[in-house]
Design an enzyme around this catalytic site. Structure first.
Site, PDB file in Angstrom:
ATOM      1  CB  CYS A 111     -12.704   9.593   2.320  1.00 21.44           C
ATOM      2  SG  CYS A 111     -11.418   9.887   3.549  1.00 21.44           S
ATOM      3  CG  HIS A 165     -16.632   9.960   5.696  1.00 27.77           C
ATOM      4  ND1 HIS A 165     -16.517   8.851   4.895  1.00 27.77           N
ATOM      5  CD2 HIS A 165     -15.364  10.353   5.967  1.00 27.77           C
ATOM      6  CE1 HIS A 165     -15.241   8.578   4.710  1.00 27.77           C
ATOM      7  NE2 HIS A 165     -14.511   9.467   5.339  1.00 27.77           N
TER       8      HIS A 165
HETATM    9  N1  GLN Z   1      -7.016   6.034   4.370  1.00 28.56           N
HETATM   10  C1  GLN Z   1      -7.299   7.340   3.854  1.00 28.56           C
HETATM   11  C2  GLN Z   1      -6.717   8.486   4.699  1.00 28.56           C
HETATM   12  O1  GLN Z   1      -6.609   8.366   5.895  1.00 28.56           O
HETATM   13  C3  GLN Z   1      -8.806   7.480   3.672  1.00 28.56           C
HETATM   14  C4  GLN Z   1      -9.564   7.444   4.981  1.00 28.56           C
HETATM   15  C5  GLN Z   1     -11.057   7.409   4.784  1.00 28.56           C
HETATM   16  O2  GLN Z   1     -11.570   6.988   3.759  1.00 28.56           O
HETATM   17  N2  GLN Z   1     -11.783   7.827   5.802  1.00 28.56           N
HETATM   18  O3  GLN Z   1      -6.382   9.501   4.127  1.00 28.56           O
END
Ligand code: GLN
Length: 242
Positions: free
Chosen positions: A94, A195
């Site tokens: 992510c 995740h």
């Molecule tokens: N901030 C990033 C997004 O929203 C990654 C979010 C995350 O790692 N869950 O795309």
């Protein structure tokens, strides 16, 4: 491998470790130890230098501000780029995935340079945030069972010509581009929106990282019935009508 131990580096646990992504490092360690390998795990906080002699580097997801701070520090540090130049394997999730690309949109709404280790560019999605369970089919050349995970991101990631999609989604958004792709990889660097932690849900991806790091085609088998029943449960749940 140096000193006969596999060096596993967990990058910036203080900034990038949402949704249990720390579990990824535990899974890599465990799967390596199950094969009789000695593992040296190194957790590198954002105020510490990134060692360049690691075999496998793991980076998790994070909120928008920590993501910007992590990108700034990784660029300034330069160690991860050097490690990849030395042949290290990198697995990112992510926010970590977005940081490994050429650029992403930061919490200030500005274009933030990434490390350019993956040929991807992330922009801010105009639509609803991508949140929920994902099921996908991993690129057949990697020889892995279906991918399951949980996504939560606003960013949308476009792949350039030298990055291959890690998977094609059956359910969920993945890269968010609408083309069904999820994640990206090249020879040694992997990125995913999953995740969960993703390696606990898909331990054969951890084995793939080990095989690449050790430069072997196969590892001694492990009893994965528990993981398989978990994956089947996730697949069945994803197929339930909402
Ligand atoms: N901030 C990033 C997004 O929203 C990654 C979010 C995350 O790692 N869950 O795309």
């Amino acid at each position: 491998m140096s000193d006969n131990s596999l060096r596993v580096v967990w990058i910036y646990p203080d900034l990038l470790s949402t949704y249990g992504d720390q579990g990824n490092v535990l899974v890599v360690e465990r799967r390596a130890r199950q094969r009789g390998l000695d593992v040296a795990r190194l957790d590198v906080r954002s105020d510490q230098p990134i060692p360049t002699s690691g075999d496998i580097y793991l980076i998790g997801g994070g909120e928008d501000r920590p993501q910007r701070l992590a990108a700034e520090r990784l660029r300034r540090d330069g160690g991860l780029d050097r490690a990849v130049g030395n042949g290290a394997i990198v697995f990112s999730v992510c926010a970590g995935y977005q940081i490994l690309g050429h650029e992403f949109i930061n919490d200030l709404g500005q274009r933030e340079p990434g490390l350019g280790l993956l040929d991807v560019v992330s922009v801010r999605g105009e639509g609803a945030r991508c949140v929920g369970d994902v099921l996908g089919d991993i690129d057949p050349r990697l020889g892995l069972p279906p991918l399951t995970g949980f996504e939560n991101h606003q960013g949308v990631t476009h792949l350039g010509p030298t990055a291959r999609p890690l998977a094609k989604v059956r359910f969920g958004n993945g890269n968010g581009t609408g083309d069904g792709t999820e994640g990206a990889f090249n020879e040694t660097v992997f990125g995913t929106y999953m995740h969960g932690p993703v390696l606990a849900r898909n331990p054969l991806i951890a084995d793939l990282l080990l095989k690449l790091a050790l430069d072997v085609n196969a590892l001694p088998p492990t009893d994965d019935r528990w993981y398989e029943s978990l994956r089947n449960e996730r697949i069945a749940a994803a197929q339930q009508p909402a």
